[in-house]
Design an enzyme around this catalytic site. Structure first.
Site, PDB file in Angstrom:
ATOM      1  N   GLU A   5      33.834  36.130  38.682  1.00  0.00           N
ATOM      2  CA  GLU A   5      35.302  36.498  38.356  1.00  0.00           C
ATOM      3  C   GLU A   5      36.065  35.100  37.842  1.00  0.00           C
ATOM      4  O   GLU A   5      36.713  35.339  36.935  1.00  0.00           O
ATOM      5  CB  GLU A   5      35.925  37.398  39.129  1.00  0.00           C
TER       6      GLU A   5
ATOM      7  N   HIS B 192      36.753  41.868  25.773  1.00  0.00           N
ATOM      8  CA  HIS B 192      38.213  41.900  25.509  1.00  0.00           C
ATOM      9  C   HIS B 192      38.860  43.311  25.614  1.00  0.00           C
ATOM     10  O   HIS B 192      39.721  43.644  24.830  1.00  0.00           O
ATOM     11  CB  HIS B 192      38.392  41.403  23.969  1.00  0.00           C
TER      12      HIS B 192
ATOM     13  N   HIS C 225      41.901  43.305  33.798  1.00  0.00           N
ATOM     14  CA  HIS C 225      41.900  44.367  34.806  1.00  0.00           C
ATOM     15  C   HIS C 225      43.069  44.564  35.853  1.00  0.00           C
ATOM     16  O   HIS C 225      43.869  43.626  35.641  1.00  0.00           O
ATOM     17  CB  HIS C 225      40.690  44.533  35.697  1.00  0.00           C
TER      18      HIS C 225
ATOM     19  N   HIS D 183      46.015  41.503  34.804  1.00  0.00           N
ATOM     20  CA  HIS D 183      45.703  40.036  34.597  1.00  0.00           C
ATOM     21  C   HIS D 183      44.261  40.078  33.984  1.00  0.00           C
ATOM     22  O   HIS D 183      43.618  41.070  33.851  1.00  0.00           O
ATOM     23  CB  HIS D 183      45.765  39.248  35.697  1.00  0.00           C
TER      24      HIS D 183
ATOM     25  N   HIS E 233      40.185  37.768  32.968  1.00  0.00           N
ATOM     26  CA  HIS E 233      39.076  36.961  33.525  1.00  0.00           C
ATOM     27  C   HIS E 233      38.086  36.548  32.391  1.00  0.00           C
ATOM     28  O   HIS E 233      37.991  37.304  31.566  1.00  0.00           O
ATOM     29  CB  HIS E 233      38.428  37.522  34.884  1.00  0.00           C
TER      30      HIS E 233
ATOM     31  N   CYS F 258      46.774  40.627  42.487  1.00  0.00           N
ATOM     32  CA  CYS F 258      45.651  41.095  41.677  1.00  0.00           C
ATOM     33  C   CYS F 258      46.172  42.716  41.343  1.00  0.00           C
ATOM     34  O   CYS F 258      45.607  43.324  40.666  1.00  0.00           O
ATOM     35  CB  CYS F 258      44.396  41.197  42.434  1.00  0.00           C
TER      36      CYS F 258
END
Length: 162
Positions: free
Chosen positions: A151, A83, A15, A43, A45, A39
């Site tokens: 997260e 994914h 995201h 990137h 998680h 952020c």
């Protein structure tokens, strides 16, 4: 609620928090040095999602709801988001990332209509499960109590209606 049960899911997703700006807003007064807005970068998680449903009564099988059914209520959404790259359709990068995904098939896009923070995603899952319970005619008997979205191992967001 007299009884509550929780089911945990895991999924991987990317995201971008395109609205992040650590120089102002809630908590900015705690920042002493010039912050880096990490952020805003693309990137990902390893998310952990925990949904809790509850009821004041038990079913004829002495359950709030079978864990199997809780899993199936969210299974399709989890498979779709796993994914993927979760992106706000209002993010200035969205049109170009969408074009890249379509042109090269290199990215599975999961478009949403909000900045995909942990808080906003927790509410998204809450609303989705509440709607599924309503569609199944269960909302009067079973209620979504809360949704917790991890997260990272040290950062989570929780959403519940009062």
């Amino acid at each position: 609620m007299k009884w509550e049960i929780s089911k945990t899911f895991r999924f991987e997703a990317g995201h971008r928090v395109w609205k992040q700006n650590l120089t102002y807003g809630r908590g900015a007064q705690f920042t002493k040095e010039k912050p880096v807005n990490k952020c805003v970068n693309l990137h990902g998680h390893s998310y952990v999602l925990e949904v809790t449903v509850g009821s004041d009564t038990l079913s004829e099988q002495d359950m709030v709801m079978d864990f199997y059914h809780v899993k199936n209520a969210l299974k399709g959404l989890i498979e779709e988001i796993d994914h993927s790259f979760i992106i706000d359709v209002n993010d200035p990068m969205y049109p170009e990332l969408k074009d890249v995904a379509e042109k090269y098939g290199a990215m599975k896009i999961f478009p949403v209509e909000f900045c995909p923070t942990a808080e906003a995603l927790a509410k998204f899952f809450y609303d989705f499960l509440k709607k599924r319970l309503e569609e199944a005619g269960l909302l009067g008997e079973v209620k979504v109590v809360k949704v917790v979205l991890w997260e990272t191992a040290t950062s989570k967001a929780e959403y519940k209606e009062e």
